[in-house]
Scaffold this active site. Structure first.
Site, mmCIF file in Angstrom:
data_model
loop_
_atom_site.group_PDB
_atom_site.id
_atom_site.type_symbol
_atom_site.label_atom_id
_atom_site.label_comp_id
_atom_site.label_asym_id
_atom_site.label_seq_id
_atom_site.Cartn_x
_atom_site.Cartn_y
_atom_site.Cartn_z
ATOM 1 N N LYS A 161 0.630 -1.258 -0.034
ATOM 2 C CA LYS A 161 0.016 -0.024 0.024
ATOM 3 C C LYS A 161 0.635 1.269 0.004
ATOM 4 O O LYS A 161 0.751 2.158 -0.730
ATOM 5 C CB LYS A 161 -0.767 -0.052 1.345
ATOM 6 C CG LYS A 161 -2.046 -0.935 0.896
ATOM 7 C CD LYS A 161 -3.058 -1.200 2.037
ATOM 8 C CE LYS A 161 -3.841 -2.266 1.837
ATOM 9 N NZ LYS A 161 -4.484 -3.018 3.093
ATOM 10 N N GLN A 187 -5.382 -1.571 9.024
ATOM 11 C CA GLN A 187 -5.078 -2.923 8.422
ATOM 12 C C GLN A 187 -5.720 -3.984 9.398
ATOM 13 O O GLN A 187 -5.298 -4.324 10.589
ATOM 14 C CB GLN A 187 -3.805 -3.124 8.197
ATOM 15 C CG GLN A 187 -3.262 -4.535 7.564
ATOM 16 C CD GLN A 187 -3.681 -4.600 6.141
ATOM 17 O OE1 GLN A 187 -3.571 -3.384 5.623
ATOM 18 N NE2 GLN A 187 -4.482 -5.443 5.832
ATOM 19 N N ASP A 234 -11.671 3.098 3.365
ATOM 20 C CA ASP A 234 -11.880 1.509 3.194
ATOM 21 C C ASP A 234 -13.231 1.300 3.030
ATOM 22 O O ASP A 234 -13.812 0.161 2.782
ATOM 23 C CB ASP A 234 -11.172 0.867 4.669
ATOM 24 C CG ASP A 234 -10.505 -0.396 4.218
ATOM 25 O OD1 ASP A 234 -10.300 -0.747 3.142
ATOM 26 O OD2 ASP A 234 -10.155 -1.145 5.219
#
Ligand code: NAP
Length: 310
Positions: free
Chosen positions: A63, A107, A130
């Site tokens: 990422k 995460q 997200d």
């Protein structure tokens, strides 16, 4: 999209997720370049990694690398596995308040003992790249503007690449998780598909699947979907990532769909790896540019608006 050369009975075309992800990364980079002079800075993604799970470390490294390659700023918070819930929430709240941060990604999964739901729901909705907060989920249900979850967005993008306009297509999504299955079903609905959301209690799943123009498999069971579950010519989007023992004792990744069987019946198939997987980060970058624009009350740059789902 490339034709599969072997095995000889294959009829399916391979949907190249790496190439599609590179195109979306390029769109995010173009969008970031357009925004930078107006923001006075590059769009910025903050990633929070708790603990030392090797797979999570690889995801976070990727990422960071792709965020920077797209001309954006990356901020990393690497935190110890024994961090308390309160300390982790303090980090997320500080990122919420930081005007220089446009997107926040925590995460997952978090180490045992931490309350994932509370952490995710603490993220400010306008930085929720997200797409997992209650506000983002509500916006998706309402068809209102908002952040859409990345893996489902990538799945829709790949299906559109294969089939073009999806209006009227019948879609079976297998799996009803908050992360993948449910939002995928809603995103295909927003594309005017007729959607069936299947799960572990679905009766006669093979028969349900045989009705589908598009199958989205998001289960986490290696090779579960067999070739005779597929309508001839169907488009297969395999979200599953499963590590299995290979013949030589080395582990390898396979999807939820039996690839060797699927390519003999399907019209289009995403491989694992190299299908949906690379799209997740690509959509994260696109969401970050969109978040940066919306937070500054600017229009989402055209190249990014073009790749994000409705
Ligand atoms: P999850 O939360 O474990 O959900 C799995 C879903 O599959 C559940 O809804 C479950 O149904 C359903 N299911 C389980 N066994 C089934 C069966 N025999 N028949 C039909 N449905 C069944 O998993 P997830 O987070 O959605 O992830 C699914 C897969 O996608 C995993 O392999 C994961 O690694 C992969 N994934 C990939 C990406 C990517 O970037 N490509 C991103 C996220 C996840 P019930 O609700 O009835 O239990």
């Amino acid at each position: 999209m490339t034709d599969i050369i072997t095995p000889s009975r294959a009829t399916a075309k391979l949907i190249d997720g790496k190439a599609a992800a590179a195109a979306v990364d390029a769109a995010a980079a173009a969008g970031a370049r357009q925004l930078e002079p107006r923001l006075g800075r590059a769009p910025c993604l903050a990633v929070v990694l708790v603990g030392e799970d090797p797979a999570s470390q690889v995801y976070v490294r990727n990422k960071v690398r792709r965020t920077e390659a797209a001309g954006m700023r990356s901020v990393e918070h690497i935190l110890p596995a024994d961090i308390s819930q309160a300390e982790l929430l303090t980090v997320v709240r500080a990122l919420n308040e930081d005007e220089g941060v446009d997107g926040i990604l925590v995460q997952l999964p978090l180490p045992k003992g931490l309350d994932e739901t509370e952490v995710v729901q603490t993220i400010r909705p306008d930085k929720d790249v997200d797409g997992l907060t209650a506000q983002s989920a509500g916006a998706l249900v309402l068809g209102a503007p908002g952040m859409r979850p990345c893996t489902p967005s990538g799945s829709v993008f790949l299906a559109k690449q294969a089939l073009g306009d999806l209006t009227g297509k019948s879609v079976v999504v297998i799996g009803r998780s908050i992360l993948v299955g449910k939002p995928a079903a809603l995103l295909f609905l927003a594309e005017n598909c007729t959607v069936t959301l299947a799960h572990s209690r679905t009766q006669d799943l093979p028969a349900v699947c045989r009705e589908a123009d598009i199958i989205v498999a998001a289960v986490g069971r290696p090779n579960m979907v067999k070739g005779d579950w597929l309508k001839p010519g169907a488009c297969v989007i395999d979200v599953g990532i499963n590590r299995v023992e290979g013949e030589n004792g080395k582990s390898r990744l396979v999807g939820d769909v039996d690839f060797e069987q699927a390519i003999e019946t399907a019209g289009f198939v995403t491989p694992v790896p190299g299908g949906v997987g690379p799209m997740t980060i690509a959509m994260l970058l696109a969401n970050t540019v969109a978040a940066a624009a919306r937070r500054a009350s600017l229009a989402v740059p055209g190249p990014v608006a073009d790749v994000l789902p409705g």
